[in-house]
Design an enzyme around this catalytic site. Structure first.
Site, PDB file in Angstrom:
ATOM      1  N   TYR A 109       0.860  -1.189   0.000  1.00 14.14           N
ATOM      2  CA  TYR A 109       0.000   0.000   0.000  1.00 14.14           C
ATOM      3  C   TYR A 109       0.892   1.232   0.000  1.00 14.14           C
ATOM      4  CZ  TYR A 109      -3.073   3.722   1.365  1.00 14.14           C
ATOM      5  OH  TYR A 109      -3.759   4.904   1.368  1.00 14.14           O
ATOM      6  N   GLU A 197      -2.769   7.761  -4.325  1.00 11.77           N
ATOM      7  CA  GLU A 197      -2.808   6.452  -3.656  1.00 11.77           C
ATOM      8  C   GLU A 197      -2.579   5.349  -4.675  1.00 11.77           C
ATOM      9  OE1 GLU A 197      -5.747   4.750  -0.325  1.00 11.77           O
ATOM     10  OE2 GLU A 197      -6.539   4.452  -2.344  1.00 11.77           O
TER      11      GLU A 197
END
Ligand code: GDP
Ligand code: MN
Length: 398
Positions: A109, A197
């Protein structure tokens, strides 16, 4: 402003972030054609909507033939995708992105956000990619790496390497990871993003670092500096109420409650929503009508709030500083006379010329419920909404 995954990937690729090969399609036939263009034998078809959580909601499909791509996209086009981020109404699928499927060993992530406490860009990363960040922070908080960037010098190589080490990226891939991190950071700063992101960022089976997903959000107030970014706006993905408000120069955020709010000033608008909740109600929207509450603006605001069919009462809360309560009251009366509404209207005025304003409301002959304080206004709005509901139930019973 949000953009689509394929657009974010195109931008990030220009900043040196590695992304899979892909092609955009507006129909099932075009999707199959894109797969043929890309070559290979396995493809990922991804619904392009402004929301995450598509994988779990059926918006990301692995396909092994052109036939499967046609079938998968036939199901997607024109339908609404409901993910945990879209709300119950979902978001329409009008574009899909077709990519060569990638085999990978690890999912990471990676997020870049504005940290308001340190007033800096913060990099948030975790070796537990694939899950949403909320889930990671609940289940594996120890896996999260955080690092803030000193704005005077930007993201330094040593700092990027430290993040790579903390994520246990193999030594041979450190340089690629540094390139990915600095690319994202530069894209963030140079384009006035508020969020970048990549989830998941993967280590592929053939040992490359690749962004399988990408999401970018931009500061709406800086879009005038980036015409190439503002061109990417897709109104089909916006709340129609908010899009309409933006076109009319009002700051409106649609919510799910049933007490509509018309307020001047963002701070007062937030205080009004809090007080409605305190009184036991739920606000239907945030609305800041701005400084001058002319009759035209107030009328626009009423039309906008009433276009939400869940609204069962309207609370007008105006604090007149530069403004004058008598003008505002005039505006409310004119707006309601020209366009009567069929829900209770509660008005609280404070500030300059408040007595004159109250008098205009009282003598207007309109069924306006007046209140002196914010708390009183919120309580009256909640009571009026409840009474209205009871009456409606009775009517239905008859
Ligand atoms: P999201 O659910 O909206 O965040 O969409 P993603 O783009 O992250 O896709 C969801 C999941 O699909 C990812 O977490 C991956 O596990 C999987 N996925 C996406 N692209 C590929 C791919 O090329 N190969 C494989 N094997 N899985 C993929
Ligand atoms: Mn994702």
């Amino acid at each position: 402003m949000d953009i689509h995954e394929y657009q974010a990937k195109e931008i990030l690729a220009k900043f040196g972030v590695a992304v899979p090969q892909g092609g955009l399609a507006y129909s099932p036939e075009q999707a199959a054609y894109r797969a043929r263009e890309l070559g290979g034998s396995r493809w990922i078809v991804k619904a392009q909507v402004h929301a995450g959580g598509r994988g779990k909601a059926g918006g990301v499909k692995l396909c092994n033939s052109e036939h499967e791509i046609q079938d998968a996209t036939n199901d997607m086009f024109g339908r609404k995708l409901i993910t945990h981020q879209t709300g119950p109404e979902g978001k329409g699928i009008y574009r899909v992105y077709v990519e060569n499927a990638v085999d990978f060993n690890r999912e990471i992530y990676l997020g870049f956000v504005l940290d308001r406490t340190s007033q800096r860009v913060m990099i948030v990363a975790s070796s537990e990619g694939g899950m949403e960040i909320e889930e990671i922070s609940a289940k594996k908080p120890e896996s999260i790496v955080r690092s803030t960037v000193e704005p005077a010098v930007g993201l330094q190589e040593f700092q990027a390497r430290e993040i790579a080490f903390a994520l246990r990226i193999p030594a041979a891939l450190t340089q690629q990871m540094v390139r990915t991190l600095t690319g994202c950071y530069r894209a963030f700063r140079e384009l006035d993003a508020t969020m970048v992101e990549i989830n998941p960022l993967v280590i592929t089976a053939d040992n490359r670092i690749l962004a399988l997903d990408a999401k970018m959000t931009f500061d709406g107030n800086a879009l005038f500096r980036h015409p190439h970014v503002s061109e990417l706006r897709d109104k089909s993905q916006e709340d129609p109420r908010e899009a309409r408000a933006a076109d009319r120069g009002l700051a409106y955020i649609g919510l799910t409650g049933n007490i509509g709010c018309i307020v001047n000033g963002a701070g007062l608008a937030m205080a009004t929503m809090d007080t409605i909740k305190l009184a036991g109600g739920e606000p239907a929207n945030f609305l800041d009508i701005g400084g001058g509450a002319t009759p035209e603006r107030v009328a626009k605001a009423f039309r906008l709030v009433m276009s939400d069919e869940n609204v069962q009462a309207i609370l007008v809360n105006i604090f007149a500083g530069i403004n004058r309560c008598d003008w505002v009251a005039e505006g409310v009366v004119q707006a309601l006379t020209a366009n009567p509404v069929d829900v209770p209207v509660i008005v609280r005025l404070a500030g300059t010329n408040v007595e004159a304003g109250q008098k205009i409301l009282a003598t207007s002959g309109l069924p306006i419920i007046r209140a002196n304080s914010l708390m009183e206004a919120a309580e009256r709005a909640v009571t009026a909404w409840r009474n209205d509901q009871k009456q409606n139930t009775k009517m239905r019973a008859i």
